[in-house]
Scaffold this motif. Structure first.
Motif, PDB file in Angstrom:
ATOM      1  N   THR A   1      -8.336   2.265  -1.046  1.00 33.58           N
ATOM      2  CA  THR A   1      -8.668   0.897  -0.636  1.00 33.58           C
ATOM      3  C   THR A   1      -9.403   0.066  -1.677  1.00 33.58           C
ATOM      4  O   THR A   1      -9.382  -1.166  -1.584  1.00 33.58           O
ATOM      5  CB  THR A   1      -9.548   0.943   0.630  1.00 33.58           C
ATOM      6  OG1 THR A   1     -10.778   1.647   0.335  1.00 33.58           O
ATOM      7  CG2 THR A   1      -8.842   1.657   1.769  1.00 33.58           C
TER       8      THR A   1
ATOM      9  N   VAL B   1       0.833  -1.205   0.000  1.00 31.49           N
ATOM     10  CA  VAL B   1       0.000   0.000   0.000  1.00 31.49           C
ATOM     11  C   VAL B   1       0.866   1.253   0.000  1.00 31.49           C
ATOM     12  O   VAL B   1       0.553   2.252  -0.671  1.00 31.49           O
ATOM     13  CB  VAL B   1      -0.951  -0.014   1.212  1.00 31.49           C
ATOM     14  CG1 VAL B   1      -1.785   1.265   1.252  1.00 31.49           C
ATOM     15  CG2 VAL B   1      -1.865  -1.221   1.155  1.00 31.49           C
TER      16      VAL B   1
ATOM     17  N   TYR C   1      -7.746  -2.930  -3.302  1.00 31.72           N
ATOM     18  CA  TYR C   1      -7.278  -3.989  -2.410  1.00 31.72           C
ATOM     19  C   TYR C   1      -8.410  -4.800  -1.786  1.00 31.72           C
ATOM     20  O   TYR C   1      -8.186  -5.916  -1.334  1.00 31.72           O
ATOM     21  CB  TYR C   1      -6.422  -3.401  -1.286  1.00 31.72           C
ATOM     22  CG  TYR C   1      -5.169  -2.729  -1.778  1.00 31.72           C
ATOM     23  CD1 TYR C   1      -4.081  -3.482  -2.208  1.00 31.72           C
ATOM     24  CD2 TYR C   1      -5.085  -1.349  -1.830  1.00 31.72           C
ATOM     25  CE1 TYR C   1      -2.929  -2.862  -2.670  1.00 31.72           C
ATOM     26  CE2 TYR C   1      -3.938  -0.725  -2.289  1.00 31.72           C
ATOM     27  CZ  TYR C   1      -2.869  -1.477  -2.712  1.00 31.72           C
ATOM     28  OH  TYR C   1      -1.737  -0.872  -3.180  1.00 31.72           O
TER      29      TYR C   1
ATOM     30  N   MET D   1      -4.482   0.379   6.196  1.00 28.19           N
ATOM     31  CA  MET D   1      -5.157   1.320   5.316  1.00 28.19           C
ATOM     32  C   MET D   1      -5.345   2.668   5.996  1.00 28.19           C
ATOM     33  O   MET D   1      -5.162   3.730   5.389  1.00 28.19           O
ATOM     34  CB  MET D   1      -6.517   0.741   4.906  1.00 28.19           C
ATOM     35  CG  MET D   1      -6.435  -0.496   4.028  1.00 28.19           C
ATOM     36  SD  MET D   1      -5.651  -0.161   2.432  1.00 28.19           S
ATOM     37  CE  MET D   1      -5.856  -1.746   1.619  1.00 28.19           C
TER      38      MET D   1
END
Length: 213
Positions: free
Chosen positions: A138, A109, A141, A194
């Motif tokens: 996000t 990320v 993912y 995240m």
């Protein structure tokens, strides 16, 4: 060439560890010259006093031979200590696996966010709010994580069950409680990862982001 009379049959039980399969066993009366142990069944709460009394009597009867008495629970104590060692090892492996998964996700990320600094800066300059940034960071993912969990959870269940069957002939039945706990921990790691990256993007000054080559 020897005949015995069967006087009773008992249900299967373990005389060795759970590593070994229960095998047919015959108990027969030993001759008096083969007597080696005396087993005492005592009332609850009198174990220690009975042990000390037996030790005193032994010392008076056989002063030249050491007393080798003990409690029945100590006979298999070493085995349960070994099982505790297995538990600690598996817990350590699980923690390392979760740590590696978290670090891998964090690195992935982070690289993605670092390569989109100008994009996020432009979005923020045009008025993008926190919700929009969260979705953009996000969304790519979420499907990957859900797919990985959907495949990994049943596979890990089967793998752990196969491992238990390989190591132990008899063990507690498997359930999905441990799998659900693992999935929950991984989701928590995902959320924190995240959140850290979204917070980093949200706190970055768009002007500084637009200067990034």
């Amino acid at each position: 060439s020897i005949r015995y009379q069967v006087i009773g049959v008992v249900e299967d039980f373990h005389i060795y560890s759970f590593y070994d399969e229960i095998r047919p066993t015959i108990f027969k009366m030993a001759e008096e010259k083969d007597y080696r142990y005396m087993v005492l069944q005592v009332k609850e709460g009198t174990q220690q006093s009975t042990y000390e009394y037996a030790q005193e009597q032994w010392a008076s009867l056989f002063p030249e031979q050491p007393f080798e008495g003990g409690h029945q629970e100590d006979v298999f104590k070493f085995y349960f200590e070994e099982l505790k060692g297995h538990t600690k090892l598996l817990n350590a492996v699980a923690m390392v696996a979760i740590l590696l998964a978290g670090l891998g996700l964090y690195g992935l990320v982070s690289l993605n966010v670092a390569g989109r600094v100008r994009e996020f800066s432009i979005r923020k300059a045009l008025g993008a709010q926190l919700g929009n940034i969260v979705v953009n960071v996000t969304k790519q993912y979420i499907i990957l994580i859900l797919t990985a969990l959907a495949i990994g959870a049943p596979v890990s269940y089967l793998a752990v069950e196969a491992l238990m069957d390989l190591v132990y002939k008899y063990h507690m039945p498997m359930n999905f409680g441990g799998i659900f706990l693992s999935v929950f921990l991984l989701v928590i790691v995902l959320i924190f990862t995240m959140a850290s990256q979204v917070g980093k993007v949200f706190r970055t000054n768009p002007v500084d982001g637009l200067r990034v080559e």
